[in-house]
Design an enzyme around this catalytic site. Structure first.
Site, PDB file in Angstrom:
ATOM      1  N   GLU A  37       0.824  -1.214   0.000  1.00  0.00           N
ATOM      2  CA  GLU A  37       0.000   0.000   0.000  1.00  0.00           C
ATOM      3  C   GLU A  37       0.854   1.259   0.000  1.00  0.00           C
ATOM      4  OE1 GLU A  37      -3.585  -1.900   2.708  1.00  0.00           O
ATOM      5  OE2 GLU A  37      -1.746  -1.213   3.656  1.00  0.00           O
TER       6      GLU A  37
ATOM      7  N   ASP B 184      -7.957  -5.210   8.287  1.00  0.00           N
ATOM      8  CA  ASP B 184      -7.544  -3.956   7.650  1.00  0.00           C
ATOM      9  C   ASP B 184      -7.367  -4.089   6.145  1.00  0.00           C
ATOM     10  OD1 ASP B 184      -5.322  -5.554   7.657  1.00  0.00           O
ATOM     11  OD2 ASP B 184      -3.954  -4.102   8.546  1.00  0.00           O
TER      12      ASP B 184
HETATM   13  N1  LIG Z   1      -4.837  -0.939  11.951  1.00  0.00           N
HETATM   14  C1  LIG Z   1      -3.579  -0.626  11.775  1.00  0.00           C
HETATM   15  O1  LIG Z   1      -3.237   0.561  11.730  1.00  0.00           O
HETATM   16  C2  LIG Z   1      -2.562  -1.704  11.688  1.00  0.00           C
HETATM   17  C3  LIG Z   1      -1.192  -1.399  11.822  1.00  0.00           C
HETATM   18  C4  LIG Z   1      -0.271  -2.448  11.838  1.00  0.00           C
HETATM   19  C5  LIG Z   1      -0.708  -3.748  11.652  1.00  0.00           C
HETATM   20  N2  LIG Z   1      -2.039  -4.009  11.465  1.00  0.00           N
HETATM   21  C6  LIG Z   1      -2.538  -5.375  11.312  1.00  0.00           C
HETATM   22  O2  LIG Z   1      -2.457  -5.976  12.592  1.00  0.00           O
HETATM   23  C7  LIG Z   1      -2.292  -7.387  12.439  1.00  0.00           C
HETATM   24  C8  LIG Z   1      -1.168  -7.877  13.329  1.00  0.00           C
HETATM   25  O3  LIG Z   1       0.061  -7.329  12.870  1.00  0.00           O
HETATM   26  P1  LIG Z   1       1.442  -7.906  13.433  1.00  0.00           P
HETATM   27  O4  LIG Z   1       2.518  -7.084  12.805  1.00  0.00           O
HETATM   28  O5  LIG Z   1       1.375  -8.014  14.910  1.00  0.00           O
HETATM   29  O6  LIG Z   1       1.398  -9.362  12.789  1.00  0.00           O
HETATM   30  P2  LIG Z   1       2.167 -10.700  13.250  1.00  0.00           P
HETATM   31  O7  LIG Z   1       2.072 -11.648  12.112  1.00  0.00           O
HETATM   32  O8  LIG Z   1       3.495 -10.356  13.813  1.00  0.00           O
HETATM   33  O9  LIG Z   1       1.264 -11.248  14.474  1.00  0.00           O
HETATM   34  C9  LIG Z   1      -0.032 -11.707  14.279  1.00  0.00           C
HETATM   35  C10 LIG Z   1      -0.320 -12.753  15.347  1.00  0.00           C
HETATM   36  O10 LIG Z   1      -1.704 -13.147  15.231  1.00  0.00           O
HETATM   37  C11 LIG Z   1      -1.772 -14.501  15.605  1.00  0.00           C
HETATM   38  N3  LIG Z   1      -3.054 -15.062  15.166  1.00  0.00           N
HETATM   39  C12 LIG Z   1      -3.446 -15.371  13.901  1.00  0.00           C
HETATM   40  N4  LIG Z   1      -4.702 -15.869  13.921  1.00  0.00           N
HETATM   41  C13 LIG Z   1      -5.103 -15.856  15.214  1.00  0.00           C
HETATM   42  C14 LIG Z   1      -6.309 -16.253  15.892  1.00  0.00           C
HETATM   43  N5  LIG Z   1      -7.332 -16.773  15.205  1.00  0.00           N
HETATM   44  N6  LIG Z   1      -6.384 -16.082  17.229  1.00  0.00           N
HETATM   45  C15 LIG Z   1      -5.336 -15.584  17.944  1.00  0.00           C
HETATM   46  N7  LIG Z   1      -4.170 -15.214  17.355  1.00  0.00           N
HETATM   47  C16 LIG Z   1      -4.054 -15.344  16.022  1.00  0.00           C
HETATM   48  C17 LIG Z   1      -0.544 -15.119  14.969  1.00  0.00           C
HETATM   49  O11 LIG Z   1      -0.205 -16.371  15.534  1.00  0.00           O
HETATM   50  C18 LIG Z   1       0.504 -14.015  15.218  1.00  0.00           C
HETATM   51  O12 LIG Z   1       1.243 -14.255  16.390  1.00  0.00           O
HETATM   52  C19 LIG Z   1      -2.053  -7.626  10.957  1.00  0.00           C
HETATM   53  O13 LIG Z   1      -3.244  -8.128  10.400  1.00  0.00           O
HETATM   54  C20 LIG Z   1      -1.706  -6.260  10.399  1.00  0.00           C
HETATM   55  O14 LIG Z   1      -2.102  -6.135   9.053  1.00  0.00           O
HETATM   56  C21 LIG Z   1      -2.970  -3.011  11.491  1.00  0.00           C
END
Ligand SMILES: NC(=O)c1ccc[n+]([C@@H]2O[C@H](COP(=O)([O-])OP(=O)(O)OC[C@H]3O[C@@H](n4cnc5c(N)ncnc54)[C@H](O)[C@@H]3O)[C@@H](O)[C@H]2O)c1
Length: 349
Positions: free
Chosen positions: A65, A236
């Site tokens: 993005e 997101d």
């Molecule tokens: N809204 C925002 O501004 C924003 C900003 C950054 C990241 N994000 C989003 O936040 C999310 C997390 O980002 P991250 O960098 O921590 O990712 P990451 O991959 O480091 O961590 C995600 C975690 O979620 C866990 N997970 C997956 N499915 C699950 C479930 N059903 N139940 C419990 N845990 C589960 C995984 O095992 C992993 O540890 C991503 O989807 C990312 O796109 C959003």
């Protein structure tokens, strides 16, 4: 040996190493509080910013993005990806870099790593929003999804809201162990849980921050009682949500920029006329935040360009009188502006 580039060629670059030094110079929590204040300030002048849903390039594995905005004096953009399957390959789910530029000349004034800065700004935004939406005196947060963003979310809620307990759950126990270890000396009471249900027991704030390219149901309707603030971070992207839509039917939902969130947020599951409040209106006092202690409030966070603008201008200001940047020779700077070809000859062997 070509002559050194002239002064206008150089743009400060904040490397990952320097971002880490800068954050620790201030302390993680004070940095998050300062960032939350900077984001709140830009939310209060929301109308002057250029706004558009971010430009997303989708693939089977994830999304890349571009997130631009401008306040008329300063322009910024962030390049960021979202690839939930990356961690299995040793890559991060989210990695980013960003740029701040002057509008009057179009010249960049700072280039920065934004992987750390995105985690910091997302956490600061969550906490800033919780100032208005979380039940007053919130002490306990459930953190579902204990990946890269998790500790930042916990510390921002501690520093800004004053939570005292964090209840961790992840489908991967290794992620929960990692987060519990990192938060062990944070001053938070850290409870590792075996299920999402256990994690949300007694929580006033529930943060969902999972990564899965699916319509997931991290929270189902029966799990969410009255008087809860849900901070939903992980849904997101089109086809990537975390909440059962019955929760949305009961919640007062707040969004960043409605046209983008309709495409990317939890509300993509709802009809076009599902009511939402753009959060800047709450900051400005033009709309109510939490209006009833029994209400379920939902921050349907997707991440918006203005939050990255705030983060970049905050870092840029903090760089003054430090050496936490490298000067990169990024811009061609001919002796005479139209003599670009002449400048090329400087390096002729
Ligand atoms: N809204 C925002 O501004 C924003 C900003 C950054 C990241 N994000 C989003 O936040 C999310 C997390 O980002 P991250 O960098 O921590 O990712 P990451 O991959 O480091 O961590 C995600 C975690 O979620 C866990 N997970 C997956 N499915 C699950 C479930 N059903 N139940 C419990 N845990 C589960 C995984 O095992 C992993 O540890 C991503 O989807 C990312 O796109 C959003």
């Amino acid at each position: 040996m070509p002559p050194a580039a002239s002064p206008l060629a150089y743009v400060p670059f904040v490397s990952v190493e320097n971002m880490m030094r800068l954050v620790h110079q201030h302390g993680v929590e004070p940095f998050l509080v300062g960032l939350a204040d900077a984001i709140e300030e830009d939310y209060s002048r929301w109308e002057i910013f250029e706004k558009a849903p971010r430009l997303a390039s989708h693939s089977r594995e994830g999304v890349i993005e571009l997130m631009p905005t401008s306040d008329g004096e300063t322009y910024s953009f962030k390049y960021v990806n979202g690839h939930p399957s990356n961690t299995a390959k040793g890559y991060q789910t989210v990695a980013a870099l960003g740029l701040l530029a002057r509008v009057d000349t179009g010249y960049p004034v700072m280039l920065s790593e934004m992987t750390l800065l995105t985690a910091l700004r997302t956490a600061a935004t969550s906490a800033m929003v919780a100032r208005y939406l979380a039940p007053s005196g919130s002490q306990v947060m459930a953190m579902i999804g204990n990946g890269a963003q998790a500790e930042f979310q916990a510390l921002a809620m501690k520093a800004v809201i004053g939570i005292a307990e964090i209840r961790l759950y992840d489908i991967d126990p290794q992620a929960t162990r990692k987060a519990a270890h990192n938060l062990a000396d944070s001053g938070l009471r850290v409870i590792s849980c075996a299920s999402a249900e256990e994690a949300i027991e007694g929580a006033q704030i529930v943060t969902t921050c999972t990564a899965d390219k699916a319509y997931a149901t991290i929270l189902t309707d029966n799990m969410v009682g009255q008087g809860i603030h849900i901070n939903a971070i992980g849904g997101d992207c089109p086809g990537k949500t975390e909440l059962h839509k019955d929760i949305l039917s009961r919640a007062a939902t707040f969004v960043e920029f409605e046209p983008q969130t309709r495409i990317e947020g939890e509300i993509q599951q709802m009809p076009e006329d599902y009511p939402v409040t753009e959060f800047f209106q709450v900051v400005r006092g033009d709309a109510a935040g939490r209006s009833d202690p029994r209400q379920i409030t939902l921050f349907d966070s997707v991440g918006f360009a203005i939050e990255d603008f705030s983060a970049l201008r905050f870092v840029h200001a903090k760089l003054q009188d430090t050496d936490y940047f490298l000067e990169l020779d990024i811009l061609a700077d001919p002796d005479e502006p139209r003599d670009l070809f002449g400048m090329l000859q400087r390096a002729r062997p």
